[in-house]
Design a protein around this motif. Structure first.
Motif, PDB file in Angstrom:
ATOM      1  N   ASN A 128       0.759  -1.059  -0.085  1.00 43.79           N
ATOM      2  CA  ASN A 128       0.039   0.016  -0.100  1.00 43.79           C
ATOM      3  C   ASN A 128       1.023   1.292  -0.031  1.00 43.79           C
ATOM      4  OD1 ASN A 128      -2.759   1.291   0.312  1.00 43.79           O
ATOM      5  ND2 ASN A 128      -1.934   1.851   2.285  1.00 43.79           N
ATOM      6  N   ASN A 173      -2.233  -0.964  -3.951  1.00 41.88           N
ATOM      7  CA  ASN A 173      -3.097  -0.160  -3.701  1.00 41.88           C
ATOM      8  C   ASN A 173      -2.554   1.334  -3.459  1.00 41.88           C
ATOM      9  OD1 ASN A 173      -6.097   0.434  -2.781  1.00 41.88           O
ATOM     10  ND2 ASN A 173      -5.251   0.846  -0.924  1.00 41.88           N
ATOM     11  N   TYR A 175      -3.472   6.042  -3.436  1.00 46.56           N
ATOM     12  CA  TYR A 175      -4.136   6.944  -3.631  1.00 46.56           C
ATOM     13  C   TYR A 175      -3.671   8.217  -4.802  1.00 46.56           C
ATOM     14  CZ  TYR A 175      -0.763   9.811  -0.925  1.00 46.56           C
ATOM     15  OH  TYR A 175       0.255  10.188  -0.239  1.00 46.56           O
ATOM     16  N   GLN A 207      -7.453   4.222  -4.809  1.00 47.23           N
ATOM     17  CA  GLN A 207      -8.391   4.587  -3.560  1.00 47.23           C
ATOM     18  C   GLN A 207      -9.507   5.634  -3.898  1.00 47.23           C
ATOM     19  OE1 GLN A 207      -5.587   5.823  -0.218  1.00 47.23           O
ATOM     20  NE2 GLN A 207      -4.628   3.914  -0.430  1.00 47.23           N
ATOM     21  N   GLU A 237     -11.267   2.738  -2.018  1.00 45.05           N
ATOM     22  CA  GLU A 237     -11.599   3.591  -0.832  1.00 45.05           C
ATOM     23  C   GLU A 237     -12.297   4.854  -1.041  1.00 45.05           C
ATOM     24  OE1 GLU A 237      -8.165   4.339   1.526  1.00 45.05           O
ATOM     25  OE2 GLU A 237      -7.121   2.523   0.974  1.00 45.05           O
ATOM     26  N   TRP A 285     -14.950   4.261   1.662  1.00 42.29           N
ATOM     27  CA  TRP A 285     -14.240   4.286   2.826  1.00 42.29           C
ATOM     28  C   TRP A 285     -14.967   4.620   3.974  1.00 42.29           C
ATOM     29  CZ3 TRP A 285     -10.334   0.936   2.986  1.00 42.29           C
ATOM     30  CH2 TRP A 285      -9.674   1.275   4.089  1.00 42.29           C
TER      31      TRP A 285
END
Ligand code: G3I
Length: 325
Positions: A128, A173, A175, A207, A237, A285
């Motif tokens: 992540n 994963n 963002y 995300q 997310e 999320w």
């Protein structure tokens, strides 16, 4: 008023991040989660700092509770997250000042955790958030300085997870994946290197922590580029901020709840354009605004999710539903 729920209409997983404490204490929250979602992500209780108290000493209680809850309610479990610099426990960081010791411990951890939930957790975020927004290594990261080839280490982490449960789907994963081209390039390069070198990656988690001020064209372009990897794509997310200027006299319906609904619909509709072979699912999320991480991390008057504090479906819920085929 909507009758069909998200999980009934969607042909892919519709998940949410939850906390065991809330499932135990807030019946309305638990009911809304069960009625509308068919996949569970642990918001924090399956991370290394929560599971791994000391070497050979694990706290399985919350993770077991969540896996059992999911099984009792016909939900899949998405494991989050095996290797994340923010979740390394202090005792682990202090003991691992050479790459051999570090990797040996991480291999044991991955084997123990993925092995415990073999056949129960169908997918994992193996690694992540390793890249900075420009695509370089993170400076807070302790992995990059330890290894002269961090990407190969990450690839071996995927292999350790695969060895522990050959049937689980393995994700990277991060963002800002669809809005930061530098980060996306690094992710794409890592994924293609994994394929070339035989490391088992199945998908990318994007995300999608965005807001009503995030340009939809930028999101679409980045998403199309990400899909070119031909990997499974998990919107992992999803939440959409509406108090984008962090104003103190802000309330949900004085704000742009309608615009939020438009953004949710556009993102879901965009996801629906993926080839079937790349659809994995969309996870928000959190379930309801009142428990969102953004209320502490962004602004107390933030309302980013599909349900309000009273577990009523917001316009955003209808937007999500409208976006589904
Ligand atoms: O519940 C305990 C409480 O009993 C204890 O007294 C308190 C103090 O130690 O901690 C509480 O746990 C906190 C937990 O959130 C529940 O509120 C943890 O300290 C805190 O670290 C944890 O933060 C989570 C964070 O990841 C770090 O794990 C957030 O809930 C969670 O929303 C956030 O999620 C991350 C994703 O994993 C990765 N992507 C970004 C996203 C947002 O940062």
């Amino acid at each position: 008023e909507t009758t069909i729920s998200l999980k009934e209409k969607a042909e892919f997983n519709v998940g949410a991040a939850v906390k065991s404490s809330l499932l135990k204490t807030d019946a309305q929250y638990a009911d809304a989660f069960k009625a509308n979602f068919n996949q569970l992500t642990a918001e924090f209780e399956m991370k290394m700092d929560q599971l791994w108290l000391s070497e050979n000493n694990y706290n399985w209680e919350a993770a077991d509770y969540l896996v059992n809850f999911a099984e009792d309610n016909n939900m899949e479990v998405h494991g989050h997250a095996l290797v994340w610099y923010r979740a390394f426990p202090d005792w682990f960081k202090n003991q691992s000042n050479d790459s051999i010791a570090f990797e040996s411990k991480v291999k044991t951890y991955i084997s123990d955790v993925v092995g415990r939930y073999k056949g129960k957790i169908k997918s994992w975020d193996v690694v992540n958030e390793v890249f900075a927004d420009n695509g370089g290594a993170r400076n807070e990261d302790i992995i990059a300085p330890l290894f002269n080839d961090p990407t190969a280490f990450y690839g071996r982490c995927f292999q350790y997870a695969k060895d522990a449960d050959p049937d689980t789907k393995l994700f990277y994963n991060d963002y800002s994946v669809v809005i930061d081209e530098g980060k996306r390039e690094s992710i794409k390069n890592m994924a293609s290197r994994f394929k070339t070198e035989g490391f088992p990656i199945d998908g990318i988690g994007a995300q999608f922590h965005y807001g009503t001020d995030t340009g939809l064209t930028k999101i679409n372009d980045g998403f199309t580029d990400l899909a070119s990897t031909d990997l499974l794509i998990h919107i992992s997310e999803l939440d959409i901020k509406i108090n984008v200027n962090k104003s103190n006299d802000f309330s949900l319906y004085s704000g742009n709840a309608q615009q939020q609904s438009v953004i949710y619909e556009a993102i879901v509709a965009m996801y629906e354009t993926l080839p079937e072979s790349q659809k994995f699912g969309i996870s928000t999320w959190g379930v309801s605004d009142n428990y969102s991480w953004l209320k502490t991390e962004w602004h107390p008057k933030e309302f980013p999710l599909l349900f309000d504090a009273d577990l009523n479906k917001k316009l955003a819920y209808q937007g999500f539903l409208n976006g589904l085929n």
